[in-house]
Design an enzyme around this catalytic site. Structure first.
Site, PDB file in Angstrom:
ATOM      1  N   TYR A  27      58.196  52.660  36.339  1.00  0.00           N
ATOM      2  CA  TYR A  27      58.625  52.127  37.641  1.00  0.00           C
ATOM      3  C   TYR A  27      59.147  50.702  37.551  1.00  0.00           C
ATOM      4  O   TYR A  27      59.787  50.199  38.470  1.00  0.00           O
ATOM      5  CB  TYR A  27      57.512  52.232  38.702  1.00  0.00           C
ATOM      6  CG  TYR A  27      56.244  51.460  38.398  1.00  0.00           C
ATOM      7  CD1 TYR A  27      56.203  50.077  38.475  1.00  0.00           C
ATOM      8  CD2 TYR A  27      55.083  52.128  38.052  1.00  0.00           C
ATOM      9  CE1 TYR A  27      55.041  49.374  38.207  1.00  0.00           C
ATOM     10  CE2 TYR A  27      53.912  51.441  37.780  1.00  0.00           C
ATOM     11  CZ  TYR A  27      53.906  50.066  37.858  1.00  0.00           C
ATOM     12  OH  TYR A  27      52.760  49.368  37.584  1.00  0.00           O
ATOM     13  N   GLU A  28      58.851  50.011  36.436  1.00  0.00           N
ATOM     14  CA  GLU A  28      59.367  48.651  36.277  1.00  0.00           C
ATOM     15  C   GLU A  28      60.866  48.649  35.981  1.00  0.00           C
ATOM     16  O   GLU A  28      61.489  47.590  35.986  1.00  0.00           O
ATOM     17  CB  GLU A  28      58.629  47.939  35.137  1.00  0.00           C
ATOM     18  CG  GLU A  28      57.162  47.713  35.436  1.00  0.00           C
ATOM     19  CD  GLU A  28      56.433  47.126  34.238  1.00  0.00           C
ATOM     20  OE1 GLU A  28      56.599  45.928  33.978  1.00  0.00           O
ATOM     21  OE2 GLU A  28      55.713  47.874  33.559  1.00  0.00           O
ATOM     22  N   ASN A  80      40.760  55.151  43.864  1.00  0.00           N
ATOM     23  CA  ASN A  80      40.928  55.387  45.309  1.00  0.00           C
ATOM     24  C   ASN A  80      41.027  56.893  45.520  1.00  0.00           C
ATOM     25  O   ASN A  80      41.301  57.636  44.587  1.00  0.00           O
ATOM     26  CB  ASN A  80      42.202  54.695  45.822  1.00  0.00           C
ATOM     27  CG  ASN A  80      43.447  55.112  45.052  1.00  0.00           C
ATOM     28  OD1 ASN A  80      43.638  54.716  43.892  1.00  0.00           O
ATOM     29  ND2 ASN A  80      44.268  55.919  45.661  1.00  0.00           N
ATOM     30  N   SER A 130      45.283  49.603  34.057  1.00  0.00           N
ATOM     31  CA  SER A 130      45.168  48.585  35.116  1.00  0.00           C
ATOM     32  C   SER A 130      43.750  48.058  35.257  1.00  0.00           C
ATOM     33  O   SER A 130      42.832  48.817  35.550  1.00  0.00           O
ATOM     34  CB  SER A 130      45.544  49.173  36.485  1.00  0.00           C
ATOM     35  OG  SER A 130      46.866  49.603  36.478  1.00  0.00           O
ATOM     36  N   HIS A 164      48.854  42.990  34.511  1.00  0.00           N
ATOM     37  CA  HIS A 164      49.213  43.828  33.366  1.00  0.00           C
ATOM     38  C   HIS A 164      49.790  42.979  32.227  1.00  0.00           C
ATOM     39  O   HIS A 164      50.589  43.467  31.449  1.00  0.00           O
ATOM     40  CB  HIS A 164      50.272  44.872  33.741  1.00  0.00           C
ATOM     41  CG  HIS A 164      49.831  45.907  34.722  1.00  0.00           C
ATOM     42  ND1 HIS A 164      49.523  47.198  34.362  1.00  0.00           N
ATOM     43  CD2 HIS A 164      49.662  45.846  36.055  1.00  0.00           C
ATOM     44  CE1 HIS A 164      49.175  47.884  35.444  1.00  0.00           C
ATOM     45  NE2 HIS A 164      49.252  47.094  36.481  1.00  0.00           N
ATOM     46  N   MET A 198      50.665  56.614  37.593  1.00  0.00           N
ATOM     47  CA  MET A 198      52.048  56.254  37.262  1.00  0.00           C
ATOM     48  C   MET A 198      52.240  55.920  35.783  1.00  0.00           C
ATOM     49  O   MET A 198      53.134  55.147  35.438  1.00  0.00           O
ATOM     50  CB  MET A 198      52.475  55.055  38.111  1.00  0.00           C
ATOM     51  CG  MET A 198      52.276  55.249  39.605  1.00  0.00           C
ATOM     52  SD  MET A 198      52.648  53.751  40.504  1.00  0.00           S
ATOM     53  CE  MET A 198      51.905  54.115  42.089  1.00  0.00           C
ATOM     54  N   SER A 199      51.398  56.476  34.928  1.00  0.00           N
ATOM     55  CA  SER A 199      51.518  56.141  33.500  1.00  0.00           C
ATOM     56  C   SER A 199      51.045  57.311  32.654  1.00  0.00           C
ATOM     57  O   SER A 199      51.042  58.453  33.108  1.00  0.00           O
ATOM     58  CB  SER A 199      50.656  54.912  33.191  1.00  0.00           C
ATOM     59  OG  SER A 199      49.276  55.228  33.348  1.00  0.00           O
ATOM     60  N   ALA A 227      44.190  53.838  35.663  1.00  0.00           N
ATOM     61  CA  ALA A 227      43.648  53.889  37.022  1.00  0.00           C
ATOM     62  C   ALA A 227      44.417  54.985  37.739  1.00  0.00           C
ATOM     63  O   ALA A 227      45.627  55.106  37.553  1.00  0.00           O
ATOM     64  CB  ALA A 227      43.876  52.551  37.710  1.00  0.00           C
ATOM     65  N   HIS A 272      55.536  50.264  32.346  1.00  0.00           N
ATOM     66  CA  HIS A 272      55.605  51.430  33.233  1.00  0.00           C
ATOM     67  C   HIS A 272      57.062  51.788  33.522  1.00  0.00           C
ATOM     68  O   HIS A 272      57.926  50.909  33.574  1.00  0.00           O
ATOM     69  CB  HIS A 272      54.911  51.129  34.568  1.00  0.00           C
ATOM     70  CG  HIS A 272      53.433  50.912  34.449  1.00  0.00           C
ATOM     71  ND1 HIS A 272      52.891  49.687  34.147  1.00  0.00           N
ATOM     72  CD2 HIS A 272      52.393  51.769  34.600  1.00  0.00           C
ATOM     73  CE1 HIS A 272      51.568  49.802  34.116  1.00  0.00           C
ATOM     74  NE2 HIS A 272      51.236  51.044  34.376  1.00  0.00           N
ATOM     75  N   HIS A 320      46.968  48.013  45.876  1.00  0.00           N
ATOM     76  CA  HIS A 320      46.859  47.530  44.497  1.00  0.00           C
ATOM     77  C   HIS A 320      45.560  46.752  44.281  1.00  0.00           C
ATOM     78  O   HIS A 320      44.930  46.874  43.230  1.00  0.00           O
ATOM     79  CB  HIS A 320      48.084  46.673  44.171  1.00  0.00           C
ATOM     80  CG  HIS A 320      48.205  46.311  42.722  1.00  0.00           C
ATOM     81  ND1 HIS A 320      48.176  47.264  41.712  1.00  0.00           N
ATOM     82  CD2 HIS A 320      48.371  45.126  42.101  1.00  0.00           C
ATOM     83  CE1 HIS A 320      48.309  46.659  40.549  1.00  0.00           C
ATOM     84  NE2 HIS A 320      48.427  45.361  40.742  1.00  0.00           N
TER      85      HIS A 320
END
Ligand code: HPA
Length: 310
Positions: A94-95, A252, A35, A68, A228-229, A122, A92, A286
């Protein structure tokens, strides 16, 4: 008969071999840009270079997230002009893509002859010692989704890639990690504002960021960063014997403290604006993730490969 993933990856690799210029056709290293880290593309030699959008590549997943946009870049990197392929943007889980599709590009890299994969992402910092902007060299992972059945190697084993029961202890190449620490010092980055750590990445399927309670759970499991990856790609890469090196950029910091209770006297007399400000402290979003990525990408472009040991 339906073709298996080896046959489809071979088809895609053949397509790429036919379209990529001769001198770039045999990448040795693949670099996955996470990201906001597409700026890594500025670190390769400007010529020769060949770019192609994922949309043009047969069997490739189509990315759906903003920031992305997917493309492959074939080029040469460093003084040795090593042929590399950059994967800018990734699919990803989640997509809604299958684990097979999420890891398809890794399979194609293997068929193209890639022997080493560098993965960036990230991630949220769970280790309280980490600051936004720090780099975490992964030395282990928790495949949370995989442990409960969403595993990229689930299904008939594809022997062309590797064995049925691959070991994953020591998946993150120690020799490469040693070289990263040396390079970090040689480049004088130990004098800079970012610190480098080694830690454990936990793969959360997403797309929501973690709740406060989930952050406490994941920290309790021993994870240092959450994202998430990465883990599916690492698993598939290791299955087929690709050496891996992975970096998280801490974008973060996870929030652990329980939120205020409805009967907390401190919040009783706050206006709703004050309450919103109070609650949004440290909440992941995000935009902040992308911004930390852009900042880090700028730094990557200014540090060249001087001082990098062979
Ligand atoms: N959680 C999960 N994925 C992330 C985060 C996070 O806090 N930050 C960047 N990717």
């Amino acid at each position: 008969p339906p073709r298996n993933v080896f046959q489809r990856a071979t088809e895609t690799a053949l397509y790429l071999r036919q379209n990529v210029p001769q001198e770039l056709r045999h990448p040795q290293v693949a670099i996955v840009c996470g990201s906001g880290l597409g700026g890594l593309a500025e670190t390769i030699h400007p010529e020769p270079v060949f770019e192609t959008a994922y949309a043009n590549i047969p069997n490739f997943p189509q990315s759906t997230v903003q920031g992305h946009a997917g493309k492959l870049i074939f080029g040469l990197i460093g003084p040795a002009k090593l042929p590399v392929v950059l994967l800018v943007g990734r699919a990803h889980f989640y997509e809604g893509h299958s684990m097979e599709l999420v890891t398809f590009a890794t399979r194609v890299c293997k068929v193209l002859g890639v022997h080493t994969m560098i993965v960036t992402n990230a991630a949220g910092g769970l280790n309280p010692d980490y600051n936004v902007g720090d780099i975490v060299l992964l030395n282990d992972h928790l495949n949370l989704a995989g442990l409960v059945g969403f595993h990229p190697l689930r299904g008939p084993n594809i022997d062309d890639f590797g064995v049925r029961f691959p070991p994953l202890s020591d998946a993150y190449d120690l020799e490469l990690r040693k070289r990263v620490h040396k390079a970090w010092k040689n480049l004088g980055l130990d004098q800079g504002k970012r610190r480098i750590h080694e830690g454990t990445y936990v793969f959360a399927a997403g797309p929501s960021y973690e709740t406060r309670a989930e952050c406490r759970l994941l920290r309790g499991f021993g994870a240092d960063v959450v994202g998430m990856s990465t883990v599916p790609e690492i698993v598939v890469a290791r299955h087929s014997g690709i050496r891996v090196l992975a970096f998280s950029l801490v974008t973060n910091k996870a929030v652990f403290e329980p939120g205020p209770r409805g009967d907390d006297p401190e919040i009783q007399n706050m206006t709703s604006a004050e309450l919103d400000a109070h609650l949004s402290k440290g909440k992941a979003n995000h935009e902040e993730v992308l911004e930390a990525g852009r900042e880090a990408a700028k730094d990557m472009q200014v540090s060249d490969t001087r001082g990098v040991p062979n």
